[in-house]
Design a protein around this motif. Structure first.
Motif, PDB file in Angstrom:
ATOM      1  N   LEU A 138       3.602 -11.746   0.731  1.00 52.08           N
ATOM      2  CA  LEU A 138       3.134 -13.188   0.468  1.00 52.08           C
ATOM      3  C   LEU A 138       4.687 -13.841  -0.229  1.00 52.08           C
ATOM      4  CD1 LEU A 138       0.033 -12.385  -1.626  1.00 52.08           C
ATOM      5  CD2 LEU A 138       0.447 -13.217   0.826  1.00 52.08           C
ATOM      6  N   ASP A 139       5.567 -13.473  -0.930  1.00 53.37           N
ATOM      7  CA  ASP A 139       6.639 -13.991  -1.391  1.00 53.37           C
ATOM      8  C   ASP A 139       7.679 -14.365  -0.117  1.00 53.37           C
ATOM      9  OD1 ASP A 139       5.959 -13.708  -3.989  1.00 53.37           O
ATOM     10  OD2 ASP A 139       7.185 -11.944  -4.228  1.00 53.37           O
ATOM     11  N   ILE A 140       7.601 -13.529   0.777  1.00 50.96           N
ATOM     12  CA  ILE A 140       8.388 -13.863   2.155  1.00 50.96           C
ATOM     13  C   ILE A 140       7.810 -14.808   2.792  1.00 50.96           C
ATOM     14  CG2 ILE A 140       9.184 -12.987   4.430  1.00 50.96           C
ATOM     15  CD1 ILE A 140       9.228 -10.247   3.176  1.00 50.96           C
ATOM     16  N   VAL A 141       6.618 -15.171   3.141  1.00 53.13           N
ATOM     17  CA  VAL A 141       5.971 -15.981   3.761  1.00 53.13           C
ATOM     18  C   VAL A 141       5.928 -17.279   3.146  1.00 53.13           C
ATOM     19  CG1 VAL A 141       4.863 -14.516   5.434  1.00 53.13           C
ATOM     20  CG2 VAL A 141       3.643 -15.400   3.411  1.00 53.13           C
ATOM     21  N   PHE A 152      -5.281 -10.859  -0.877  1.00 53.86           N
ATOM     22  CA  PHE A 152      -4.637 -10.368   0.109  1.00 53.86           C
ATOM     23  C   PHE A 152      -3.862  -9.129  -0.576  1.00 53.86           C
ATOM     24  CE2 PHE A 152      -0.443  -9.611   2.094  1.00 53.86           C
ATOM     25  CZ  PHE A 152      -0.689  -9.747   3.544  1.00 53.86           C
ATOM     26  N   ILE A 153      -3.470  -9.236  -1.910  1.00 57.96           N
ATOM     27  CA  ILE A 153      -2.987  -8.062  -2.501  1.00 57.96           C
ATOM     28  C   ILE A 153      -4.061  -7.018  -2.621  1.00 57.96           C
ATOM     29  CG2 ILE A 153      -2.029  -7.035  -4.645  1.00 57.96           C
ATOM     30  CD1 ILE A 153      -0.487  -9.953  -4.837  1.00 57.96           C
ATOM     31  N   ALA A 154      -5.269  -7.396  -2.922  1.00 61.38           N
ATOM     32  CA  ALA A 154      -6.546  -6.434  -3.433  1.00 61.38           C
ATOM     33  C   ALA A 154      -6.797  -5.627  -2.153  1.00 61.38           C
ATOM     34  CB  ALA A 154      -7.620  -7.094  -3.975  1.00 61.38           C
ATOM     35  N   MET A 155      -6.561  -6.341  -1.008  1.00 63.33           N
ATOM     36  CA  MET A 155      -6.952  -5.730   0.192  1.00 63.33           C
ATOM     37  C   MET A 155      -6.146  -4.526   0.771  1.00 63.33           C
ATOM     38  SD  MET A 155      -6.505  -7.858   4.060  1.00 63.33           S
ATOM     39  CE  MET A 155      -4.747  -7.769   3.907  1.00 63.33           C
ATOM     40  N   TYR A 156      -5.260  -4.125   0.023  1.00 59.33           N
ATOM     41  CA  TYR A 156      -4.409  -3.009   0.284  1.00 59.33           C
ATOM     42  C   TYR A 156      -4.748  -1.745  -0.601  1.00 59.33           C
ATOM     43  CZ  TYR A 156      -1.337  -5.686   3.063  1.00 59.33           C
ATOM     44  OH  TYR A 156      -0.875  -6.557   4.331  1.00 59.33           O
ATOM     45  N   ASP A 157      -5.798  -2.079  -1.612  1.00 56.73           N
ATOM     46  CA  ASP A 157      -5.955  -0.994  -2.449  1.00 56.73           C
ATOM     47  C   ASP A 157      -6.800   0.138  -1.655  1.00 56.73           C
ATOM     48  OD1 ASP A 157      -4.622  -2.116  -4.676  1.00 56.73           O
ATOM     49  OD2 ASP A 157      -6.553  -3.004  -5.551  1.00 56.73           O
TER      50      ASP A 157
END
Length: 328
Positions: A138-141, A152-157
């Motif tokens: 997210l920081d990159i985009v 978005f971050i929670a999606m990876y858990d």
């Protein structure tokens, strides 16, 4: 006494190798060859957490051997060495979660789909499975929206939990100091609405694919979010008249990075370049994370690899401009 208890508790519960700095990537490091277990996870378990594979690039190491390790191949590398027992990329995404996020923050598609990587070096009996850190994605985009970031971050858990459960191993977290000065390349292309929009899109895609293939890039994947939502999943996506993502790979570049000491760079591969046209807009917006992120996030210091990164970044921008795209 209290400090001793705290230190002991931390030592027993810490599941990751943590050093100071921002997180760049997460890997499960599993003893032995976990290739078969991983293949079973991808084929049979991924859908249970609403992730799906949009493109599989399985056993790329074998393709390297057949091309660069073959004396009869025009691309034979006289310095060829079999450094990998496995290198496989799986472009995956959770389309249900992404649905609402892409409506407000289309730049998230710079890592949608993203790459789930597995590799095993020939020199050690360990398997590495992992992906880029979602916060850093997210920081990159450039996504700032707090709610979008949280979702978005929670999606990876669930994905990380699944890998922990099925494959185990020690979790290692790679870190980096800072993003590059330019973490994204962005372009605009005027949209011709004189005729059917589908005709314009077809012509653009044909020109796009030809331009990159002419420069020895591989179209390693394609995902049409507009069709995925409205035709496959029956979910409205009226905010856009078009939204698609190409996965790009320069095979010789990838070989000179992945097979020559940095297979962990595969967390970036293939690169996602998104294109979208907002409803009734006369402009197509295109974006892609720069390859300079590879150098920064993976702490690549080899000057040969650094030059490759600079070359590919410059070449992609040049290709896009040759198609009439304006860099923004």
């Amino acid at each position: 006494m209290f400090n001793k208890i705290v230190k002991t508790t931390v030592a027993l519960t810490l599941v990751a190798t943590v050093v100071f700095g921002a997180n760049s990537a997460r890997f499960n490091v599993i003893e032995g060859d976990a290739s078969k277990k991983y293949a079973d996870l991808i084929e049979n378990d991924l859908n249970s957490i609403d992730f799906e594979v949009s493109e599989a690039r399985d056993r790329v190491d074998s393709v390297y051997a057949a091309r660069y390790g073959n004396p009869d191949d025009p691309d034979y590398d006289k310095n060829w060495a079999k450094n990998l027992d496995n290198l496989s990329f799986f472009s995956i995404s959770n389309d249900k979660v992404l649905h609402e996020l892409l409506k407000t923050n289309p730049e998230v598609a710079g890592f949608a789909p993203f790459n789930e990587l597995i590799y095993k070096k020939a020199s050690e009996d360990k398997t590495y499975v992992g992906h880029l850190d979602p916060t850093t994605m997210l920081d990159i985009v450039g996504t700032k929206n707090a709610n979008v970031r949280k979702a978005f971050i929670a999606m990876y858990d669930p994905l990380d939990d699944l890998v922990n459960k099925r494959l185990g191993g020690k979790v290692e977290i790679k870190t980096f100091a800072a993003l590059p000065a330019k973490s994204m390349m962005k372009f605009e292309v005027p949209v011709d609405r004189a005729g059917e929009l589908s005709d314009f899109i077809d012509a653009f895609q044909e020109k796009y694919e030809a331009a990159f293939e002419d420069k020895k890039y591989i179209i390693a994947g394609f995902k049409n979010f507009k069709e995925t939502y409205e035709e496959d999943l029956g979910m409205e996506f009226a905010e856009y008249d078009a939204f698609f993502v190409y996965s790009l790979c320069h095979f010789t570049f990838s070989y000179n990075v992945f097979n020559k000491g940095r297979p962990d760079g595969g967390v970036f591969a293939p690169c996602s370049m998104y294109s979208y046209i907002k409803k009734d807009s006369n402009t197509m917006v295109i974006g892609m994370p720069t390859l300079s992120n590879w150098t920064a996030l993976l702490n690549i210091t080899d000057p040969v690899k650094q030059e490759w990164v600079k070359k590919i970044d410059a070449e992609i921008i040049s290709i896009m401009k040759s198609m009439g795209a304006k860099e923004i």
